[in-house]
Scaffold this active site. Structure first.
Site, short mmCIF file in Angstrom:
data_model
loop_
_atom_site.label_atom_id
_atom_site.label_comp_id
_atom_site.label_asym_id
_atom_site.label_seq_id
_atom_site.Cartn_x
_atom_site.Cartn_y
_atom_site.Cartn_z
N CYS A 30 49.95 29.97 -13.29
CA CYS A 30 49.67 29.57 -11.75
C CYS A 30 49.32 30.77 -11.06
O CYS A 30 50.20 31.79 -11.12
CB CYS A 30 51.20 29.08 -11.49
SG CYS A 30 51.41 29.32 -9.71
N CYS A 33 51.65 31.91 -8.17
CA CYS A 33 52.95 32.60 -8.83
C CYS A 33 52.77 33.96 -9.19
O CYS A 33 53.68 34.66 -8.91
CB CYS A 33 53.32 31.62 -10.02
SG CYS A 33 53.58 29.90 -9.93
#
Length: 106
Positions: A30, A33
């Protein structure tokens, strides 16, 4: 360094904590993230007296992710007294995150 929490340690580390816990639900693939991770680490260091910060890798800890309905990451959940007290979905710049967390850190 922000502590990694697993399905096995989540209850003890998060739900039974005597202070608010910011849980960063993330995954290695991600991009957002990875952007928010250093900010979360900084907040964890700066607010250590008032707020515990931990990370849950949703790929490795699907049970916990499923239990809290994590469908979009990064997802930042603040747990207080074993309950979800605040939910922040998506990456945010540090000032915005600090503002969101002010009720737990002031």
């Amino acid at each position: 360094m922000t502590k990694e929490v697993t399905d096995a340690t989540f209850d003890a580390e998060v739900l039974q904590s005597d202070k608010p816990v910011l849980v960063d639900f993330w995954a290695p693939w991600c991009g957002p993230c990875r952007m928010v991770s250093p900010i979360v680490d900084e907040i964890g260091e700066e607010q250590a007296e008032k707020l515990t910060v931990v990370k849950v890798n949703t790929d490795e800890n699907m049970e916990t992710a499923a239990k809290y309905g994590i469908t979009s990451i990064p997802a930042l959940y603040v747990f207080q007294d074993g309950e979800v007290a605040k939910t922040i979905i998506g990456a945010r710049p540090k000032p915005a995150l600090l503002q969101e967390l002010a009720e737990f850190t002031s």
